[in-house]
Enzyme design. Structure first.
Site, PDB file in Angstrom:
ATOM      1  N   GLY A 170     -42.074  99.614 -68.747  1.00  0.00           N
ATOM      2  CA  GLY A 170     -42.227 101.069 -68.668  1.00  0.00           C
ATOM      3  C   GLY A 170     -42.573 101.632 -70.032  1.00  0.00           C
ATOM      4  O   GLY A 170     -43.193 100.957 -70.858  1.00  0.00           O
ATOM      5  N   SER A 171     -42.137 102.867 -70.273  1.00  0.00           N
ATOM      6  CA  SER A 171     -42.567 103.552 -71.497  1.00  0.00           C
ATOM      7  C   SER A 171     -41.721 103.136 -72.711  1.00  0.00           C
ATOM      8  O   SER A 171     -40.590 102.654 -72.565  1.00  0.00           O
ATOM      9  CB  SER A 171     -42.471 105.067 -71.304  1.00  0.00           C
ATOM     10  OG  SER A 171     -41.131 105.438 -71.097  1.00  0.00           O
ATOM     11  N   LYS A 182     -34.240  97.289 -59.666  1.00  0.00           N
ATOM     12  CA  LYS A 182     -34.475  98.677 -59.270  1.00  0.00           C
ATOM     13  C   LYS A 182     -35.961  98.960 -59.416  1.00  0.00           C
ATOM     14  O   LYS A 182     -36.469  99.086 -60.533  1.00  0.00           O
ATOM     15  CB  LYS A 182     -33.702  99.650 -60.161  1.00  0.00           C
ATOM     16  CG  LYS A 182     -33.807 101.080 -59.653  1.00  0.00           C
ATOM     17  CD  LYS A 182     -33.396 102.119 -60.688  1.00  0.00           C
ATOM     18  CE  LYS A 182     -34.487 102.395 -61.678  1.00  0.00           C
ATOM     19  NZ  LYS A 182     -35.728 102.933 -61.088  1.00  0.00           N
ATOM     20  N   GLU A 186     -38.593 104.610 -57.979  1.00  0.00           N
ATOM     21  CA  GLU A 186     -38.280 105.403 -56.780  1.00  0.00           C
ATOM     22  C   GLU A 186     -39.560 105.964 -56.152  1.00  0.00           C
ATOM     23  O   GLU A 186     -39.574 106.338 -54.986  1.00  0.00           O
ATOM     24  CB  GLU A 186     -37.332 106.548 -57.124  1.00  0.00           C
ATOM     25  CG  GLU A 186     -35.878 106.120 -57.324  1.00  0.00           C
ATOM     26  CD  GLU A 186     -35.684 105.101 -58.430  1.00  0.00           C
ATOM     27  OE1 GLU A 186     -36.311 105.241 -59.496  1.00  0.00           O
ATOM     28  OE2 GLU A 186     -34.917 104.151 -58.217  1.00  0.00           O
ATOM     29  N   CYS A 221     -51.047  99.534 -68.407  1.00  0.00           N
ATOM     30  CA  CYS A 221     -50.650  99.453 -69.822  1.00  0.00           C
ATOM     31  C   CYS A 221     -51.662  98.665 -70.651  1.00  0.00           C
ATOM     32  O   CYS A 221     -51.674  98.798 -71.867  1.00  0.00           O
ATOM     33  CB  CYS A 221     -49.244  98.885 -69.956  1.00  0.00           C
ATOM     34  SG  CYS A 221     -49.041  97.348 -69.069  1.00  0.00           S
ATOM     35  N   TRP A 278     -43.989 102.338 -61.557  1.00  0.00           N
ATOM     36  CA  TRP A 278     -44.727 102.727 -60.347  1.00  0.00           C
ATOM     37  C   TRP A 278     -46.189 102.315 -60.380  1.00  0.00           C
ATOM     38  O   TRP A 278     -46.885 102.463 -59.389  1.00  0.00           O
ATOM     39  CB  TRP A 278     -44.637 104.249 -60.169  1.00  0.00           C
ATOM     40  CG  TRP A 278     -44.818 105.007 -61.465  1.00  0.00           C
ATOM     41  CD1 TRP A 278     -43.829 105.500 -62.267  1.00  0.00           C
ATOM     42  CD2 TRP A 278     -46.047 105.314 -62.128  1.00  0.00           C
ATOM     43  NE1 TRP A 278     -44.363 106.097 -63.385  1.00  0.00           N
ATOM     44  CE2 TRP A 278     -45.733 105.997 -63.316  1.00  0.00           C
ATOM     45  CE3 TRP A 278     -47.399 105.089 -61.840  1.00  0.00           C
ATOM     46  CZ2 TRP A 278     -46.703 106.450 -64.219  1.00  0.00           C
ATOM     47  CZ3 TRP A 278     -48.368 105.537 -62.727  1.00  0.00           C
ATOM     48  CH2 TRP A 278     -48.012 106.210 -63.902  1.00  0.00           C
ATOM     49  N   ASN A 279     -46.702 101.831 -61.508  1.00  0.00           N
ATOM     50  CA  ASN A 279     -48.163 101.612 -61.557  1.00  0.00           C
ATOM     51  C   ASN A 279     -48.601 100.327 -60.862  1.00  0.00           C
ATOM     52  O   ASN A 279     -49.644 100.277 -60.224  1.00  0.00           O
ATOM     53  CB  ASN A 279     -48.676 101.679 -62.995  1.00  0.00           C
ATOM     54  CG  ASN A 279     -48.007 100.711 -63.930  1.00  0.00           C
ATOM     55  OD1 ASN A 279     -46.889 100.265 -63.678  1.00  0.00           O
ATOM     56  ND2 ASN A 279     -48.672 100.375 -65.016  1.00  0.00           N
ATOM     57  N   LEU A 330     -43.560  97.226 -72.843  1.00  0.00           N
ATOM     58  CA  LEU A 330     -43.677  98.670 -72.999  1.00  0.00           C
ATOM     59  C   LEU A 330     -45.143  99.094 -73.073  1.00  0.00           C
ATOM     60  O   LEU A 330     -46.028  98.350 -72.693  1.00  0.00           O
ATOM     61  CB  LEU A 330     -42.855  99.103 -74.208  1.00  0.00           C
ATOM     62  CG  LEU A 330     -41.403  98.570 -74.173  1.00  0.00           C
ATOM     63  CD1 LEU A 330     -40.626  98.997 -75.397  1.00  0.00           C
ATOM     64  CD2 LEU A 330     -40.685  98.986 -72.908  1.00  0.00           C
TER      65      LEU A 330
HETATM   66  P1  NAD Z   1     -40.869 107.656 -67.866  1.00  0.00           P
HETATM   67  O1  NAD Z   1     -40.864 107.253 -69.284  1.00  0.00           O
HETATM   68  O2  NAD Z   1     -39.869 108.656 -67.405  1.00  0.00           O
HETATM   69  O3  NAD Z   1     -40.677 106.394 -66.904  1.00  0.00           O
HETATM   70  C1  NAD Z   1     -41.329 105.158 -67.063  1.00  0.00           C
HETATM   71  C2  NAD Z   1     -40.663 104.192 -66.091  1.00  0.00           C
HETATM   72  O4  NAD Z   1     -39.337 103.962 -66.499  1.00  0.00           O
HETATM   73  C3  NAD Z   1     -40.538 104.715 -64.667  1.00  0.00           C
HETATM   74  O5  NAD Z   1     -40.775 103.643 -63.775  1.00  0.00           O
HETATM   75  C4  NAD Z   1     -39.093 105.196 -64.542  1.00  0.00           C
HETATM   76  O6  NAD Z   1     -38.569 105.042 -63.235  1.00  0.00           O
HETATM   77  C5  NAD Z   1     -38.391 104.274 -65.478  1.00  0.00           C
HETATM   78  N1  NAD Z   1     -37.245 104.865 -66.127  1.00  0.00           N
HETATM   79  C6  NAD Z   1     -37.161 106.076 -66.721  1.00  0.00           C
HETATM   80  N2  NAD Z   1     -35.947 106.258 -67.274  1.00  0.00           N
HETATM   81  C7  NAD Z   1     -35.243 105.132 -67.012  1.00  0.00           C
HETATM   82  C8  NAD Z   1     -33.926 104.699 -67.322  1.00  0.00           C
HETATM   83  N3  NAD Z   1     -33.093 105.447 -68.054  1.00  0.00           N
HETATM   84  N4  NAD Z   1     -33.542 103.480 -66.870  1.00  0.00           N
HETATM   85  C9  NAD Z   1     -34.369 102.685 -66.174  1.00  0.00           C
HETATM   86  N5  NAD Z   1     -35.630 103.035 -65.868  1.00  0.00           N
HETATM   87  C10 NAD Z   1     -36.057 104.238 -66.278  1.00  0.00           C
HETATM   88  O7  NAD Z   1     -42.263 108.233 -67.576  1.00  0.00           O
HETATM   89  P2  NAD Z   1     -43.299 108.287 -66.391  1.00  0.00           P
HETATM   90  O8  NAD Z   1     -43.747 109.688 -66.277  1.00  0.00           O
HETATM   91  O9  NAD Z   1     -42.842 107.598 -65.134  1.00  0.00           O
HETATM   92  O10 NAD Z   1     -44.442 107.425 -67.036  1.00  0.00           O
HETATM   93  C11 NAD Z   1     -44.979 107.936 -68.248  1.00  0.00           C
HETATM   94  C12 NAD Z   1     -45.295 106.908 -69.233  1.00  0.00           C
HETATM   95  O11 NAD Z   1     -44.611 105.695 -69.028  1.00  0.00           O
HETATM   96  C13 NAD Z   1     -46.752 106.538 -69.182  1.00  0.00           C
HETATM   97  O12 NAD Z   1     -47.485 107.445 -69.942  1.00  0.00           O
HETATM   98  C14 NAD Z   1     -46.765 105.176 -69.765  1.00  0.00           C
HETATM   99  O13 NAD Z   1     -46.858 105.257 -71.154  1.00  0.00           O
HETATM  100  C15 NAD Z   1     -45.415 104.614 -69.434  1.00  0.00           C
HETATM  101  N6  NAD Z   1     -45.474 103.613 -68.350  1.00  0.00           N
HETATM  102  C16 NAD Z   1     -45.751 102.343 -68.717  1.00  0.00           C
HETATM  103  C17 NAD Z   1     -45.848 101.376 -67.752  1.00  0.00           C
HETATM  104  C18 NAD Z   1     -46.183  99.962 -68.117  1.00  0.00           C
HETATM  105  O14 NAD Z   1     -46.671  99.220 -67.278  1.00  0.00           O
HETATM  106  N7  NAD Z   1     -45.886  99.526 -69.342  1.00  0.00           N
HETATM  107  C19 NAD Z   1     -45.654 101.703 -66.420  1.00  0.00           C
HETATM  108  C20 NAD Z   1     -45.343 103.027 -66.070  1.00  0.00           C
HETATM  109  C21 NAD Z   1     -45.251 103.979 -67.066  1.00  0.00           C
END
Ligand code: NAD
Length: 478
Positions: free
Chosen positions: A229-230, A176, A179, A286, A152-153, A253
């Site tokens: 993502g994370s 995907k 959301e 990130c 989402w960022n 990540l």
């Molecule tokens: P989160 O770990 O739940 O989700 C991170 C992202 O992954 C979200 O976009 C979410 O939709 C997606 N996601 C979660 N579970 C998934 C799955 N099983 N399959 C596919 N996608 C999935 O946490 P959050 O609260 O949305 O974000 C928290 C942390 O995530 C942040 O502190 C940061 O460290 C990390 N993050 C990193 C980036 C990046 O650009 N690397 C972007 C967003 C979040």
């Protein structure tokens, strides 16, 4: 909000609405209000999307790279023409100031252009043969249908890197988006469709992340996974990709970018550059500069200057004139900031500015600076992903490098120094995928973006970004 774009699924060229599907509210982080309803894909929709990507693959793969590039470039141009409504929708979903959303749409278009052309320059090799009469060639072929998951960022830039590189190399995709911020990926898909992209080449689905990703990763048609993502989610998806049939994966990540401010740094330049980088997108980046290891002779002046500049930032609704930092994208981040700041202060850090939410509506948090933060504070070890800078004085370059490298992540790093020798040592010894020395320009369409250690594997952007979507075939012919 009635003027918000309609949020649909795109499956095999069909735009599918909420009829017969569960929906989820998309919220405006500046107000907490629901702005639109997002339909979730059914299992049948997901299966259909994977099948459509597989059916479209042979034709798209055979389409000359030159023609693929034409469609991508035309789509990029349409995004530029549509920038105003798209930027507005991004701000309303994600929170960032409108100027940042506009810039993001233009950068996404730039990434698509660059990558489209890079697809035309993806060559193989002819290897001189040691066997008379035999021709050895090395081909680079598209890996196949890709499943992409984006956060989402940066709802425009992150998906555009994945979509453009996949499509330019001849792969098809099911993506995907988050959301929480779905409209930009839909707008990219709409622009590419309007530019002539055949049905099934790009499919967009929404739903419960864990359910959608598991279904798509295990879909037999999918050959490659790409995720941003994370780290915990990346570990989970990499495990699924292995179990689903040793499927290839690219993992972008988290990071926890260190900043090394050397004794001879130009302090004003460092502060001006770093304040802008730290609070861009409210720190939810990130590659955001986060751990500031400042030479002890400059540390207190650095903290004062940085805190004053942070206090001067105008925080507000991203749609309002003059806003320099919007709300955090979701309440989870506000809660995390409160927890991490309290932990650091409990352990002896000094709160130089900020450290609290703003107002009682929306997810606003003050630009925050924590000084003299001990290494055992949670925020020194886990990415804050929010508008908080943490500093610590260091006695030497050796100490700064050692502390910069102590975490198991290595995405971005920054340094400020007037010495070429110091710059060279930092470039050589800091463990990171991207290093900005005296400047912040580490994420461009033409340069590779990616990390080392737990920050993931695979690069996006630059020539390297094409590799993720290509497999190698060596042919010996006589
Ligand atoms: P989160 O770990 O739940 O989700 C991170 C992202 O992954 C979200 O976009 C979410 O939709 C997606 N996601 C979660 N579970 C998934 C799955 N099983 N399959 C596919 N996608 C999935 O946490 P959050 O609260 O949305 O974000 C928290 C942390 O995530 C942040 O502190 C940061 O460290 C990390 N993050 C990193 C980036 C990046 O650009 N690397 C972007 C967003 C979040």
């Amino acid at each position: 909000m009635s003027d918000h774009p309609s949020l649909d699924l795109l499956v095999d060229g069909d735009w599918l609405g909420p009829e017969g599907r569960t929906t989820e509210d998309v919220l405006n982080p500046a107000t907490g209000e629901a702005i639109a309803a997002l339909p979730h894909a059914t299992e049948a929709d997901l299966d259909r999307a994977a099948a459509a990507a597989a059916r479209a693959f042979p034709g798209w793969r055979r389409t000359p790279a030159y023609d693929r590039a034409q469609i991508l470039r035309k789509g990029a141009q349409l995004l530029r023409e549509r920038v105003e409504p798209l930027a507005r929708a991004m701000t309303v979903e994600q929170g960032k100031p409108l100027a940042e959303s506009r810039a993001e749409i233009m950068i996404a278009a730039d990434i698509i252009d660059f990558t489209a052309d890079e697809g035309r320059r993806t060559y193989g090799r002819v290897v001189p043969s040691r066997v008379p009469g035999v021709l050895w060639t090395v081909r680079r072929e598209p890996v196949g249908p890709v499943a992409a998951f984006t956060p989402w960022n940066f709802p425009g830039v992150i998906p555009s890197r994945k979509i453009a590189a996949a499509l330019a190399t001849g792969c098809t995709m099911v993506i995907k988006p988050s959301e929480e911020t779905p409209s930009t990926v839909l707008a990219i898909a709409r622009a590419l469709t309007d530019a002539g992209l055949p049905p099934g080449v790009l499919n967009v689905v929404h739903g419960v992340p864990g359910e959608v990703s598991a279904r798509l990763i295990f879909a037999p048609e999918i050959r490659k996974i790409t995720f941003t993502g994370s780290i915990p989610v990346g570990q989970h998806l990499a495990e699924l990709a292995a179990k689903a049939g040793v499927k290839r994966a690219t993992m972008e990540l988290g990071g926890h970018a260190p900043v090394l401010v050397a004794e001879d740094a130009d302090l004003d330049h460092a502060i001006a550059t770093l304040v802008q980088q730290k609070f861009r997108n409210a720190g939810q980046v990130c590659i955001s500069p986060t751990r500031f290891y400042v030479h002890e002779s400059l540390h207190d002046r650095f903290v004062d200057g940085f805190a004053r500049a942070a206090e001067a930032l105008q925080v507000g609704d991203g749609l309002a004139d003059g806003t320099q930092m919007g709300p955090l994208a979701n309440p989870r981040r506000v809660e995390a900031m409160g927890r991490m700041v309290a932990d650091a202060v409990d352990r002896g850090a000094r709160l130089a500015t900020g450290g609290e939410p703003v107002g009682n509506r929306g997810n606003f948090y003050r630009p925050t600076v924590l000084a003299n933060v001990p290494e055992d504070a949670d925020i020194m070890n886990n990415e804050p992903f929010g508008p908080v800078a943490v500093t610590a004085p260091v006695a030497s370059l050796d100490e700064a490098i050692e502390r910069a490298n102590r975490l198991p992540f290595g995405l971005a790093a920054y340094a400020f120094t007037a010495s070429g020798r110091t710059a060279q040592r930092i470039a050589d010894e800091v463990e990171a995928g991207m290093i900005g020395i005296n400047n912040p320009f580490i994420s461009m369409a033409e340069t590779p973006f990616g990390g080392v250690k737990q920050s993931g594997y695979g690069s996006e952007g630059g020539t390297e970004g094409m590799d993720a979507y290509l497999v190698t075939k060596s042919v010996s012919q006589s």
